[in-house]
Design an enzyme around this catalytic site. Structure first.
Site, PDB file in Angstrom:
ATOM      1  N   ARG A  79     -61.252 -32.834  23.993  1.00  0.00           N
ATOM      2  CA  ARG A  79     -60.874 -33.396  22.758  1.00  0.00           C
ATOM      3  C   ARG A  79     -62.057 -33.782  21.908  1.00  0.00           C
ATOM      4  O   ARG A  79     -61.904 -34.239  20.886  1.00  0.00           O
ATOM      5  CB  ARG A  79     -59.760 -34.424  22.867  1.00  0.00           C
ATOM      6  CG  ARG A  79     -58.474 -34.015  23.473  1.00  0.00           C
ATOM      7  CD  ARG A  79     -57.481 -35.171  23.125  1.00  0.00           C
ATOM      8  NE  ARG A  79     -56.132 -34.393  23.650  1.00  0.00           N
ATOM      9  CZ  ARG A  79     -55.701 -34.730  25.030  1.00  0.00           C
ATOM     10  NH1 ARG A  79     -56.223 -35.258  25.814  1.00  0.00           N
ATOM     11  NH2 ARG A  79     -54.479 -34.388  25.288  1.00  0.00           N
ATOM     12  N   ASP A 125     -43.212 -43.193  30.946  1.00  0.00           N
ATOM     13  CA  ASP A 125     -44.534 -42.381  30.407  1.00  0.00           C
ATOM     14  C   ASP A 125     -45.082 -42.780  29.212  1.00  0.00           C
ATOM     15  O   ASP A 125     -45.459 -42.303  28.203  1.00  0.00           O
ATOM     16  CB  ASP A 125     -44.434 -40.810  30.099  1.00  0.00           C
ATOM     17  CG  ASP A 125     -45.855 -40.106  29.904  1.00  0.00           C
ATOM     18  OD1 ASP A 125     -46.773 -40.599  30.551  1.00  0.00           O
ATOM     19  OD2 ASP A 125     -45.712 -39.143  29.199  1.00  0.00           O
ATOM     20  N   CYS A 152     -48.411 -25.500  28.888  1.00  0.00           N
ATOM     21  CA  CYS A 152     -49.125 -24.442  28.329  1.00  0.00           C
ATOM     22  C   CYS A 152     -48.228 -23.535  27.407  1.00  0.00           C
ATOM     23  O   CYS A 152     -48.523 -22.826  26.292  1.00  0.00           O
ATOM     24  CB  CYS A 152     -50.149 -23.917  28.971  1.00  0.00           C
ATOM     25  SG  CYS A 152     -51.405 -24.923  29.506  1.00  0.00           S
ATOM     26  N   HIS A 153     -47.347 -22.692  28.115  1.00  0.00           N
ATOM     27  CA  HIS A 153     -46.763 -21.596  27.502  1.00  0.00           C
ATOM     28  C   HIS A 153     -45.374 -21.980  26.923  1.00  0.00           C
ATOM     29  O   HIS A 153     -44.613 -21.054  26.474  1.00  0.00           O
ATOM     30  CB  HIS A 153     -46.363 -20.687  28.840  1.00  0.00           C
ATOM     31  CG  HIS A 153     -47.651 -20.044  29.468  1.00  0.00           C
ATOM     32  ND1 HIS A 153     -48.385 -18.980  28.857  1.00  0.00           N
ATOM     33  CD2 HIS A 153     -48.343 -20.157  30.390  1.00  0.00           C
ATOM     34  CE1 HIS A 153     -49.405 -18.591  29.657  1.00  0.00           C
ATOM     35  NE2 HIS A 153     -49.245 -19.539  30.626  1.00  0.00           N
TER      36      HIS A 153
END
Length: 718
Positions: free
Chosen positions: A147, A331, A634-635
């Site tokens: 990043r 989270d 990711c997908h």
């Protein structure tokens, strides 16, 4: 080139040599090209009160304000701002923060591929590819590359997915030193930007969503790569002894055998150097696993999860902490950027750190002692009633720990603010936040401490099921101008989608901000009125920077989707962002720029031909679970890609059993960033392929293929 390893702890002699090196460097600083009081210009630019000629760090300066004091480009003339040059980038994650030093832009795109680019011409001076995917092994399964990068004393410093710190010569790109910061077999990876301070570079890591991770940061000599110190963010097994009094103190806030599950607390993004107090501020992450009941028997605050932790910058020793979410179970973490300022509060000037973490409250904290000054919600918050200013603790809503069954609240694990940085303008006194307004439902039915296990091989293992959606709201994202003293918005603008770009403010009274629809916009910093807009013809989520070279102010931003946007493909499909077809570019603007970009070809996903497809709901359900744990990040949710990785519904690979096995299990596309999953059984592989084919068939038939946003079903991690 020197290579260092974390596995070798420095001797007293080596530490003494490090001190001697620092003394020698101090002498060098006194004789080099200097600014005020004998400080080299490059070093002076890192201070928060610098003139802003360069942008040498992720947030420009130590204080991470993402603000440029330049005003050549301002509200009176910004309509004359135009494109000076554009540099096309290859396929790979482009959503990173560049830096600029002395007329050269440095970028870290893809998997930490570094390019040095001439500010005036856009020509690439050199490129360095560390071949991180090939070196990452299992670490490739989480994260999306770098990043950001750092600069120190003639060196560009990058961190790689597999855990290396690499310092490159700014003129040639040749490696000067390499340090190995992670163990070979550790289920950890690096995606955050390294930070530099006082001759040192510090880095953390990620991985606490998908494995038994015990978080830590390490500090290294920025000139030699020598190991200096390490700080753990959560305690280990008491039987092994504690590394420090801080870990002994923290252990009293944990219960059960937490160390067997790692604990978490990874510092995967935010680190800030407080130069005035010579301390490092760490923004720590979530628990491993998220579920407090699994991790710590539902007991204890679990220090230092979801905390800001201050360390002595010279020694790495603990100074103070403020915990944002005691006993974190959602989270929620404190890993969003932390920005420093001196604010007048109740008539008194205070040294503060400001942060807008995932949980939706904006915090102003005294950075000299960690005491909470104020905290108010900047988006709709329903998980807590308020933050008690006396205790500093949240007053949680009833049932929010899903102890009585499913519970729905705002914000979500994606956060009310993600890693895309906010900006603080000392001119307006406002913080500009790219905010997110979504809803989540948590449910851990069927999960117990006895049956929970982490998914083998870095699969998402939160210890609780969850589903994220808009909750019926039309507006799920905002750009908010927040007054940190009054703790209220000055203005806020609705955004068309929740995940928008990082923010840059300037002394030209401007705020620059990008969106996934390709718009790159400058707003009046005081009013929020749109002052200028450019069609980047590609999503803009990376943070922009501004700097001056030969008397001309520039603005640079990297266009192209990346990072966690991939998970939320259903929300982005309206923009037609395809992994293969989308443009990835470095764009640089200045007054009078007149370059143009070519038009894009419109994109509509088309399912691959699959003449042999036969429905098999049972097999597809098996594959869906594997996909959610390993592939969706990711997908995309429901295999609807958001541009971070290919849309598998359109890929011919799934139509061929041998090709699918070669990619997924054998890893023939590892150099492209596609991990290998060698542990999958034949049936699991068949299930995964069946699920992808079923999703392609749904697209082919024109049936509704939408998903709310992201869904992870309750699982035991198996």
């Amino acid at each position: 080139m020197k290579t260092r390893s974390l596995a070798t702890r420095p001797s007293r002699t080596r530490l003494a040599l490090g001190i001697a090196t620092a003394v020698a460097l101090a002498g060098t600083f006194a004789t080099g090209a200097t600014g005020q009081q004998g400080t080299p210009e490059w070093l002076a630019e890192l201070s928060d009160d610098s003139a802003g000629g360069d942008w040498p760090a992720f947030g420009r300066t130590y204080g991470e304000q993402h603000h440029s004091p330049l005003d050549q480009i301002n509200t009176d003339n910004v309509d004359e701002l135009g494109l000076v040059w554009a540099l096309d980038l290859p396929v790979g994650n482009p959503a990173t923060g560049p830096i600029e030093v002395n007329g050269t832009i440095y970028t870290a795109t893809g998997y930490s591929v570094i390019r040095a680019i001439d500010v005036e011409t856009g020509e690439v001076k050199w490129t360095h590819d560390p071949k991180a995917p090939q070196a990452s092994g299992m670490k490739l399964r989480q994260g999306w590359g770098s990043r950001g990068i750092a600069y120190w004393n003639g060196k560009v410093i990058t961190a790689t997915q597999d855990g290396r710190l690499i310092a490159l010569d700014e003129e040639t790109g040749a490696p000067v030193w390499t340090a190995k910061t992670l163990e070979d077999d550790a289920l950890r990876f690096i995606s955050g930007a390294p930070r530099v301070f006082d001759g040192k570079v510090i880095i953390g890591h990620g991985g606490a969503d998908s494995g038994p991770i015990r978080g830590y940061v390490t500090a290294w000599d920025a000139d030699t790569g020598e190991y200096l110190w390490k700080f753990h963010t959560v305690p280990g097994n008491p039987a092994d002894g504690f590394e420090s009094e801080a870990m002994e103190m923290a252990a009293k806030t944990w219960s059960g055998e937490w160390w067997k599950l790692g604990g978490g607390g990874a510092v995967w993004n935010s680190i800030t150097y407080d130069e005035a107090n010579d301390q490092i501020l760490l923004g720590t992450g979530n628990g491993a696993p998220w579920n407090h009941k699994i991790r710590s028997q539902g007991e204890g605050d679990n220090l230092f999860l979801c905390s800001i932790v201050a360390l002595d910058a010279k020694t790495g020793e603990y100074k103070w902490h403020y915990q944002i979410n005691p006993g974190e179970s959602w989270d929620f973490n404190a890993s969003m950027d932390m920005e420093l300022a001196d604010l007048v509060i109740d008539g008194e000037e205070r040294q503060v750190v400001m942060t807008a973490p995932k949980n939706g409250f904006f915090y102003v904290i005294d950075r000299t002692d960690g005491k909470l000054i104020s905290a108010e919600p900047f988006v709709e918050v329903t998980w807590a009633e308020r933050i008690d200013l006396e205790t500093g603790r949240p007053v949680e809503a009833e049932g929010v720990r899903y102890e009585g069954g499913p519970v729905t609240f705002r914000p979500t694990p994606l956060g009310a603010h993600s890693w895309m940085p906010m900006a603080f303008s000392p001119d307006t006194g406002l913080v500009y936040i790219p905010a997110i307004d979504l809803e989540v439902t948590f449910d851990d039915a069927g999960i117990t401490p006895e049956n929970f296990e982490f998914t083998e091989g870095m699969g998402l293992s939160p210890g609780v099921g969850y589903a994220i959606g808009d909750g019926g709201k039309d507006v799920t994202g905002w750009l908010i101008a927040w007054d940190p003293v009054k703790q209220e918005p000055r203005w806020r603008l609705p955004m068309p989608v929740h995940l928008t770009g990082g923010v840059l403010s300037t002394s030209g009274n401007l705020v620059f901000h990008g969106q996934p629809d390709g718009s790159f916009t400058a707003y009046d910093a005081g009013t929020g009125k749109k002052a200028w807009q450019y069609d980047a013809k590609a999503p803009v989520v990376a943070p922009p920077i501004s700097y001056s070279h030969k008397g001309k102010q520039y603005v640079t931003v990297i266009a192209g989707i990346g990072t966690s946007a991939g998970l939320f493909g259903p929300m982005f499909k309206q923009y037609g962002i395809d992994y293969r077809m989308q443009k990835r570019r470095v764009l640089t603007f200045a007054l009078g720029g007149d370059k143009t970009l070519p038009e894009n070809e419109p994109y509509t996903p088309v399912a691959f031909p699959d003449a042999d497809y036969m429905p098999n709901p049972e097999l597809a359900e098996l594959g869906e679970g594997i996909f959610n744990m390993r592939c969706a990040v990711c997908h995309g949710t429901g295999a609807i890609a958001g541009g971070t990785a290919p849309d598998l519904r359109t890929s011919m690979i799934a139509a061929n059993e041998q090709a699918f096995r070669a990619v997924v299990r054998d890893g023939i596309l590892v150099p492209n960033g596609m991990p290998a999953y060698g542990e999958l059984t034949d049936r699991e592989l068949a299930g995964l392929r069946q699920y992808v084919r079923a999703r392609a068939e749904m697209l082919r038939s024109g049936r509704n293929d939408s998903e709310s946003a992201s869904t992870v079903k309750p699982n035991m991690g198996k």
